[in-house]
Design an enzyme around this catalytic site. Structure first.
Site, PDB file in Angstrom:
ATOM      1  N   ASN A  90     145.389   1.459  78.710  1.00 30.57           N
ATOM      2  CA  ASN A  90     144.337   0.805  77.936  1.00 30.57           C
ATOM      3  C   ASN A  90     144.794   0.375  76.543  1.00 30.57           C
ATOM      4  OD1 ASN A  90     141.409   0.337  76.941  1.00 30.57           O
ATOM      5  ND2 ASN A  90     142.157   1.960  75.606  1.00 30.57           N
ATOM      6  N   TYR A 155     148.566 -12.314  72.265  1.00 26.00           N
ATOM      7  CA  TYR A 155     147.652 -11.426  72.983  1.00 26.00           C
ATOM      8  C   TYR A 155     147.388 -11.944  74.395  1.00 26.00           C
ATOM      9  CZ  TYR A 155     143.427  -8.614  73.848  1.00 26.00           C
ATOM     10  OH  TYR A 155     142.497  -7.758  74.375  1.00 26.00           O
ATOM     11  N   LYS A 159     148.312 -10.114  78.015  1.00 25.99           N
ATOM     12  CA  LYS A 159     147.284  -9.759  78.991  1.00 25.99           C
ATOM     13  C   LYS A 159     147.464 -10.509  80.305  1.00 25.99           C
ATOM     14  CE  LYS A 159     145.123  -6.718  76.482  1.00 25.99           C
ATOM     15  NZ  LYS A 159     145.147  -5.293  76.870  1.00 25.99           N
ATOM     16  N   ILE A 188     133.110  -6.932  74.367  1.00 21.57           N
ATOM     17  CA  ILE A 188     132.620  -5.556  74.439  1.00 21.57           C
ATOM     18  C   ILE A 188     132.287  -5.078  73.027  1.00 21.57           C
ATOM     19  CG2 ILE A 188     133.147  -3.192  75.157  1.00 21.57           C
ATOM     20  CD1 ILE A 188     132.923  -5.186  77.481  1.00 21.57           C
TER      21      ILE A 188
END
Length: 248
Positions: A90, A155, A159, A188
């Protein structure tokens, strides 16, 4: 259903946000969770919270971008508990900037944590999982790895790379009882989104069919499912948990 009693799990980036919630909910499902982060004080606090709530947890400070240290952590986990059943990669960071202004250090730092860190973890975890002919590896990617996002080339690359690596390794270990999957969160509600203005939040929500920003628990429950025996026929997949954002 989704009972993880007797399972041993490692969760990286467990000191806050999504990782903290994943660790907590895996413990509620019965797993012993090793909480991992570079910040010893923070993950110690998370482990103490889980234990005080009736769960089972320990903590291990580690810089997962350092392959040797991550490998030692996994070896110690197997030595102490006799097994490693679940690995949740994570941990992730951002260092945003337009590509024309991005430094090599910004690129390397993000790739080393987000992508290479997961590589180190999977490489070390697979051996004991193969020995037990059972294992669940869950990589937390992002919808940014699917859609891209201006100012986040590093980023997004990390990913997207995680998705491709997950599919490849899933094929390598499927016959050994190990599944490897991704979860791609959308927006989120974490410390990162707390920095947004109300106007920016309203704009985000307008693009989410479900009509709200997600909670860390939404990702944690998906993780519990993929970690369970009930998900034994799912591998190489990316489950998108975004309230419908990328279909809108």
């Amino acid at each position: 259903m989704f009972d993880l009693t007797g399972k041993v799990a490692i969760v990286t980036g467990a000191s806050q946000g999504i990782g903290k919630n994943i660790a907590s909910i895996l413990a509620k499902a019965g797993a012993h969770v090793i909480c991992v982060s570079r910040n010893k004080k923070s993950i110690q606090h998370v482990a103490e919270e889980i234990n005080s709530s009736g769960g089972k947890a320990s903590f291990a400070p580690c810089d997962i971008s350092n392959g040797a240290k991550f490998s030692i952590l996994i070896q110690q986990t197997v030595g102490n508990h006799g097994q490693l059943d679940i690995l949740v990669n994570n941990a992730g960071i951002t260092q945003d900037g337009l590509l024309m202004r991005m430094s090599d250090d910004q690129w390397d730092t993000v790739l080393n944590v987000n992508l290479k860190g997961a590589y180190h973890g999977m490489k070390a975890a697979i051996r004991p999982m193969i020995k037990n002919r059972n294992g669940r590896i869950i990589n937390i990617t992002s919808i940014v790895g699917i859609t891209g996002n201006p100012g986040q080339a590093n980023y997004a690359a990390s990913k997207a790379g995680l998705v491709g690596m997950t599919r490849s390794i899933a094929k390598e270990v499927a016959s050994r009882g190990i599944t490897v999957n991704c979860i791609a969160p959308g927006w989120i509600d974490t410390s990162m989104t707390e920095e947004l203005t109300e106007k920016m939040k309203e704009e985000l929500i307008s693009r989410i069919p479900i009509g709200r920003i997600g909670n860390p628990e939404d990702i944690a429950y998906a993780t519990v499912f993929l970690a369970s025996d009930e998900a034994s026929y799912i591998t190489g997949q990316t489950i998108i948990v975004d309230g419908g954002r990328i279909i809108n």
